[in-house]
Design a protein around this motif. Structure first.
Motif, PDB file in Angstrom:
ATOM      1  N   VAL A   1     -23.324  63.849  -2.733  1.00  0.00           N
ATOM      2  CA  VAL A   1     -24.564  64.064  -3.475  1.00  0.00           C
ATOM      3  C   VAL A   1     -24.360  65.289  -4.345  1.00  0.00           C
ATOM      4  CG1 VAL A   1     -27.037  64.506  -3.322  1.00  0.00           C
ATOM      5  CG2 VAL A   1     -25.904  63.101  -1.580  1.00  0.00           C
TER       6      VAL A   1
ATOM      7  N   GLN B   1     -26.081  67.864  -7.281  1.00  0.00           N
ATOM      8  CA  GLN B   1     -27.264  68.365  -7.990  1.00  0.00           C
ATOM      9  C   GLN B   1     -26.796  68.895  -9.344  1.00  0.00           C
ATOM     10  OE1 GLN B   1     -30.829  68.649  -7.264  1.00  0.00           O
ATOM     11  NE2 GLN B   1     -30.544  68.902  -9.455  1.00  0.00           N
TER      12      GLN B   1
ATOM     13  N   SER C   1     -31.861  71.469 -15.048  1.00  0.00           N
ATOM     14  CA  SER C   1     -33.024  71.404 -14.161  1.00  0.00           C
ATOM     15  C   SER C   1     -33.821  70.110 -14.302  1.00  0.00           C
ATOM     16  CB  SER C   1     -33.937  72.605 -14.408  1.00  0.00           C
ATOM     17  OG  SER C   1     -34.381  72.601 -15.750  1.00  0.00           O
ATOM     18  N   ASP C   2     -33.637  69.384 -15.398  1.00  0.00           N
ATOM     19  CA  ASP C   2     -34.409  68.160 -15.605  1.00  0.00           C
ATOM     20  C   ASP C   2     -33.703  66.907 -15.080  1.00  0.00           C
ATOM     21  OD1 ASP C   2     -32.405  68.284 -17.530  1.00  0.00           O
ATOM     22  OD2 ASP C   2     -33.605  67.233 -19.045  1.00  0.00           O
ATOM     23  N   GLN C   3     -32.559  67.067 -14.426  1.00  0.00           N
ATOM     24  CA  GLN C   3     -31.812  65.919 -13.926  1.00  0.00           C
ATOM     25  C   GLN C   3     -31.899  65.843 -12.402  1.00  0.00           C
ATOM     26  OE1 GLN C   3     -27.819  66.179 -15.454  1.00  0.00           O
ATOM     27  NE2 GLN C   3     -28.450  65.584 -17.515  1.00  0.00           N
ATOM     28  N   ALA C   4     -32.109  64.631 -11.905  1.00  0.00           N
ATOM     29  CA  ALA C   4     -32.213  64.404 -10.462  1.00  0.00           C
ATOM     30  C   ALA C   4     -30.828  64.381  -9.824  1.00  0.00           C
ATOM     31  CB  ALA C   4     -32.923  63.079 -10.209  1.00  0.00           C
ATOM     32  N   LYS C   5     -30.802  64.577  -8.519  1.00  0.00           N
ATOM     33  CA  LYS C   5     -29.546  64.460  -7.776  1.00  0.00           C
ATOM     34  C   LYS C   5     -28.948  63.080  -8.001  1.00  0.00           C
ATOM     35  CE  LYS C   5     -30.944  67.498  -3.991  1.00  0.00           C
ATOM     36  NZ  LYS C   5     -32.400  67.575  -4.031  1.00  0.00           N
ATOM     37  N   LEU C   6     -27.616  62.994  -7.882  1.00  0.00           N
ATOM     38  CA  LEU C   6     -26.948  61.714  -8.024  1.00  0.00           C
ATOM     39  C   LEU C   6     -25.857  61.590  -6.984  1.00  0.00           C
ATOM     40  CD1 LEU C   6     -23.994  62.176  -9.780  1.00  0.00           C
ATOM     41  CD2 LEU C   6     -25.716  62.923 -11.395  1.00  0.00           C
TER      42      LEU C   6
END
Length: 90
Positions: free
Chosen positions: A26, A28, A32-37
């Motif tokens: 996972v 991060q 700041s505008d991107q979700a975890k992937l």
């Protein structure tokens, strides 16, 4: 490419045959505008590492003539990042 930090692991005992033996982490993203992937790791990254991730079709084509069903892959473990500030950059 995306810069981010590995914040966790994913375990999946059942998955597509082409994914057997791959490690999933996972990430991060620093933005700041991107979700975890979830990204495939073939280079030995671990929790706490700063990494470079690529997404999309280039991530699924890491095997010659055998595309994998993945959307993101870690392509580097970052040692340092240097950003120079110029005029107009804050």
């Amino acid at each position: 490419m995306i810069l981010g930090e590995v914040v966790g692991n994913v375990w999946a005992t059942r998955k597509e045959d082409g994914l057997t033996g791959l490690k999933f982490l996972v990430v991060q993203p620093d933005a700041s505008d991107q979700a975890k992937l979830v990204a495939v790791d073939r280079i030995g990254a671990g929790v706490g590492d700063k990494v470079m991730v690529t997404r999309g079709s280039s991530s699924s084509n890491v095997e010659d003539h055998h595309p994998l069903p993945i959307d993101a892959i870690i392509i580097g473990i970052v040692d340092a990042v240097e950003v120079e500030r110029g005029e107009g950059n804050g």
